[in-house]
Design a protein around this motif. Structure first.
Motif, short mmCIF file in Angstrom:
data_model
loop_
_atom_site.label_atom_id
_atom_site.label_comp_id
_atom_site.label_asym_id
_atom_site.label_seq_id
_atom_site.Cartn_x
_atom_site.Cartn_y
_atom_site.Cartn_z
N ASP A 86 0.85 -1.19 0.00
CA ASP A 86 0.00 0.00 0.00
C ASP A 86 0.88 1.24 0.00
O ASP A 86 2.05 1.20 0.43
N TRP A 87 0.32 2.35 -0.48
CA TRP A 87 0.95 3.64 -0.31
C TRP A 87 0.66 4.18 1.09
O TRP A 87 -0.47 4.10 1.56
N VAL A 88 1.70 4.70 1.74
CA VAL A 88 1.53 5.37 3.03
C VAL A 88 2.20 6.73 2.94
O VAL A 88 2.91 7.03 1.98
N ASN A 89 1.97 7.57 3.94
CA ASN A 89 2.48 8.93 3.85
C ASN A 89 4.00 8.99 3.85
O ASN A 89 4.59 9.98 3.40
N SER A 90 4.66 7.94 4.29
CA SER A 90 6.12 7.92 4.27
C SER A 90 6.67 7.19 3.05
O SER A 90 7.88 7.03 2.92
N GLY A 91 5.80 6.76 2.15
CA GLY A 91 6.25 6.05 0.96
C GLY A 91 5.33 4.90 0.64
O GLY A 91 4.25 5.08 0.10
N GLU A 92 5.80 3.69 1.00
CA GLU A 92 4.98 2.51 0.74
C GLU A 92 5.31 1.43 1.75
O GLU A 92 6.32 1.48 2.46
N THR A 93 4.42 0.45 1.85
CA THR A 93 4.68 -0.74 2.64
C THR A 93 4.78 -1.90 1.66
O THR A 93 4.25 -1.84 0.55
#
Length: 804
Positions: free
Chosen positions: A536-543
């Protein structure tokens, strides 16, 4: 000049006739007698636009005249100047589609002109377009003199006036995988190509295999026979794409550098004329996003230049978006087309491929002649889904969420599902799983989903993994998406009565799980897998993230879910021994994740064994797949449900709109689906920004239309209205509403056997439910812990609003 008008306006004249040409059931055609053709001298792998023509003389019009048509890359077929259809639907060389048409409604007694435009954009082609070389194929079922099958009697010319634009013309710098902009140079364009009076550049068509060891061996062949050309032909099982008029937009701003041009603000409701030597911007707003073919008609204006820029939203000076309705001090950026008028009357610009826009900017520079803008029209195109489901809760915000979700789903579905209709137009597994479920639940249509399942199966590499997106000329592998493909197959098995697609894919399922088993360590967790292990996309990049030993609990959670789903499929459709083996592996993996990643102090599952990273994503999946004990699942979800996309409270990574699909599944699984309506806050927060489709991710998103964010329309039907299959093939139904604070709700749901309708009304301490099931369907009604049977036909039930 009238022949010019006819030659171009034919592109979209016969919309009703197109609807009549929906493909009939066409079993694979094996006895091909037609042969592929092309231009005898143009480079076959370079960008080119070709026109083909053939004449057909008929004493009487037959009741049917069936043809099968294909091309590489694409064709548009005409009969007597009227558009019949286009294609072929995208595939790979081992599954090259052909389209089937009945030309009889377009034919006339006497002479008939059969024409086609065929194009390939070479290195500029969209990544979703696979290709070998430019070629055209048409086979007729007629015999004798009425047979117009290629190659006999076909002529071809190169079109010098239409060409792709290179990527430098795209006015925003971002990842762009869709096709190029196009330019029409009217002074070079053959405006009479589709008329009865051909120009001097037509030559007999030739074999596309001229530069091959198989030169001259160009007869068509089906996918299950041997042939000496690249295209293994299969019928296109999809209906033809919708093609209906839509508004191109209304002028909301005129930038004219201080000069006065009257009438521009009324365009395109009325024509407008620009004097010589001016530079003008017209900004048009449709109010909602669309996917459509624009058609701009002009007269005069020799030496003028018109640049069309298509934009999902407008950008401020720092290239940020905001309120999608705001147009002051904002600019349209994105894909552009170019039109160079030649001074003649009624010249029409129209791209060969559809465009995506809410805002359309016309940047017009005139030269020594005035230019008249005659008209600007558009024809909407997409997969012809019909909305059969309804959801009426007398809640304006939910109504908006429903309609925006459906618009998003529609614009992201064409010959394949697409992640975004603007930037990529690629069919990704993570997106497509959600899109397919929306198709089942809202349209009751599984044809595009079947295409996707088969495409991903065909994409598998020798090591067993599927590609992350397919068709795609640029291979990309996301191993976690191969696991989600197994989830797609499980979804199909539950929702659709025909289990054949899931059964036929079982060898591929075994290949995917076999590949992952090579990365399963002795402790039951997966070590870091190669390629792009996106979650997933997260605010720090991706997981995901990995610990120092290369282990990831969240990747292993995907593996666990696929093991459970594969066990169900093997038990029902395949090998019971493999089913038990998968269940045993799943038990081991489940125990390992809990043992190494559960953090008792925080009451959460960590993303990795080092327990330094926590996320909504990991905890949604840990609940959904019962890594977290059932008794603890509500407490975990209560800790993470209120975290909004783009935030990181207490160090917990937040899920995007996409991954909140798995939140909805986890809420349902944990018996907390009554909290679902409150979880829609991220979508409600977008409404004041006037999105007409849902974005790719929170914040300053690249894409304004991403179908993976459209899942609320599916959730409203399956969680809030509570309509779900309770056995494979949707043989029985379970209806378990979770109304939250809604006082009433009326819903319809397309079941394979017919329409399910429900009406809920709160009455004092009870809930009244009126449910109508189609013939042959039975099931159960579950509310507040009480289960009641449902039978075909009308059911009236009353249930207490508190648990017994």
């Amino acid at each position: 000049m009238r022949p010019v008008v006819l030659a171009l306006c034919i592109f979209f004249a016969p919309i009703a006739a197109l609807a009549q040409n929906a493909p009939a059931s066409d079993p694979p055609h094996r006895d091909w007698h037609a042969a592929w053709i092309t231009h005898p001298s143009v480079p076959l792998r370079e960008p080119v636009v070709l026109h083909f023509r053939h004449t057909l003389s008929l004493d009487t019009v037959p009741s049917h005249y069936i043809v099968r048509v294909s091309a590489d890359n694409r064709f548009i077929l005409f009969v007597n100047g009227r558009r019949v259809g286009d294609g072929p639907a995208r595939g790979d060389l081992a599954h090259w589609r052909y389209e089937r048409y009945d030309l009889a409604p377009f034919l006339q007694s006497g002479s008939n002109l059969i024409t086609a435009t065929v194009w390939s954009f070479g290195v500029f082609a969209p990544i979703a377009q696979m290709s070998d070389r430019t070629a055209f194929l048409l086979e007729s079922e007629a015999t004798g003199a009425a047979d117009i099958s290629t190659p006999k009697g076909w002529f071809v010319e190169k079109e010098p006036g239409q060409s792709p634009l290179d990527r430098s013309t795209v006015t925003i710098q971002t990842y762009m995988a869709a096709g190029p902009g196009e330019q029409i140079d009217a002074a070079r364009y053959d405006w009479a190509w589709n008329s009865a009076s051909p120009g001097p550049n037509w030559v007999p068509a030739a074999s596309p295999m001229r530069d091959s060891i198989y030169a001259g061996v160009n007869q068509a062949h089906s996918a299950d026979t041997t042939g000496d050309n690249p295209w293994a032909l299969v019928p296109d099982a999809l209906p033809h794409m919708e093609l209906t008029p839509t508004a191109a937009g209304e002028v909301v701003r005129v930038d004219n550098n201080g000069s006065e041009q009257s009438g521009l603000a009324n365009f395109p409701k009325a024509s407008a004329t620009l004097p010589p030597g001016v530079h003008v911007h017209l900004l048009l707003d449709r109010r909602t996003l669309t996917t459509a073919y624009p058609q701009l008609t002009v007269s005069g204006g020799k030496g003028a230049h018109i640049v069309l820029t298509y934009s999902e939203a407008l950008y401020d000076k720092d290239q940020h978006k905001g309120d999608r309705d705001e147009f002051a001090a904002r600019t349209a950026l994105g894909l552009t087309d170019s039109f160079l008028p030649d001074g003649s009357a009624h010249r029409v610009f129209e791209p060969l491929w559809w465009r995506t826009w809410r805002y359309l900017d016309l940047d017009i520079t005139t030269s020594a002649e005035p230019l008249t803008l005659e008209s600007l029209t558009a024809n909407f195109t997409a997969y012809p889904f019909a909305q059969r489901a309804t959801f009426d809760a007398h809640d304006p915000a939910l109504d908006q969420i429903w309609h925006i979700s459906w618009r998003t789903a529609r614009l992201d579905a064409h010959e394949t599902y697409m992640d975004t209709p603007y930037y990529e137009q690629l069919q990704y597994i993570g997106d497509t799983r959600i899109q397919a479920l929306i198709s089942y639940a809202v349209a009751g249509d599984d044809r595009l989903a079947r295409q996707a399942l088969e495409a991903f199966d065909a994409s598998r590499s020798p090591d067993g993994l599927t590609r992350s997106r397919y068709p795609s000329s640029l291979p990309q592998t996301i191993p976690t998406f191969s696991l989600l493909w197994i989830g797609m197959l499980h979804d199909w098995w539950m929702y659709r009565p025909d289990s054949a697609p899931a059964r036929s894919a079982l060898p591929g399922v075994r290949g995917v799980l076999g590949w992952f088993s090579g990365y399963e360590q002795s402790d039951g967790l997966l070590r870091q897998v190669p390629w792009w292990s996106f979650v997933d996309w997260v605010n720090s990049g991706e997981t995901p993230t990995y610990d120092a030993h290369g282990e990831s609990c969240i990747t292993t959670l995907h593996y666990l879910g696929a093991l459970d789903q594969a066990a169900d499929l093997e038990h029902a459709l395949g090998d019971p021994v493999l089913a038990q083996r998968n269940r045993t592996r799943a038990m081991r993996v489940r125990s390992a994740i809990y043992a190494k990643c559960w953090n008792p102090a925080r009451g959460l599952l960590a993303d990795n064994p080092d327990q330094k990273v926590f996320s909504q994503q990991a905890n949604f999946l840990a609940v959904l797949y019962d890594v977290i004990p059932v008794a603890s699942q509500p407490a975990v979800l209560k800790k993470v449900i209120s975290i909004e996309p783009g935030t990181t409270p207490d160090g917990i990574l937040s899920a995007s709109h996409y991954f909140r699909f798995y939140l909805a599944r986890a809420l349902d699984h944990a018996g907390m689906a009554d909290a679902y309506l409150d979880s829609l806050k991220p979508w409600r927060d977008l409404l004041p920004l006037h999105f007409s489709t849902w974005p790719e991710q929170p914040g300053d998103t690249r894409s304004d239309s991403h179908a993976w964010s459209a899942h609320p329309i599916y959730d409203l039907l399956t969680l809030v209205a509570g309509i779900q299959p309770s056995s494979p093939g949707f043989a029985t139904v379970r209806i378990a509403p979770h109304l939250g604070s809604l006082p009433t709700l009326r819903t319809s749901f397309p079941h394979p056997a017919g329409l399910i309708t429900v009406a809920y009304t709160r009455r004092g301490s009870a809930l009244d439910a009126d449910i109508v099931l189609p013939d042959g369907l039975s099931g159960s009604f579950v509310f507040r812990g009480k289960t009641q049977p449902l039978h075909p036909g009308a059911n009236h039930l009353t249930a207490p609003q508190t648990a017994p």
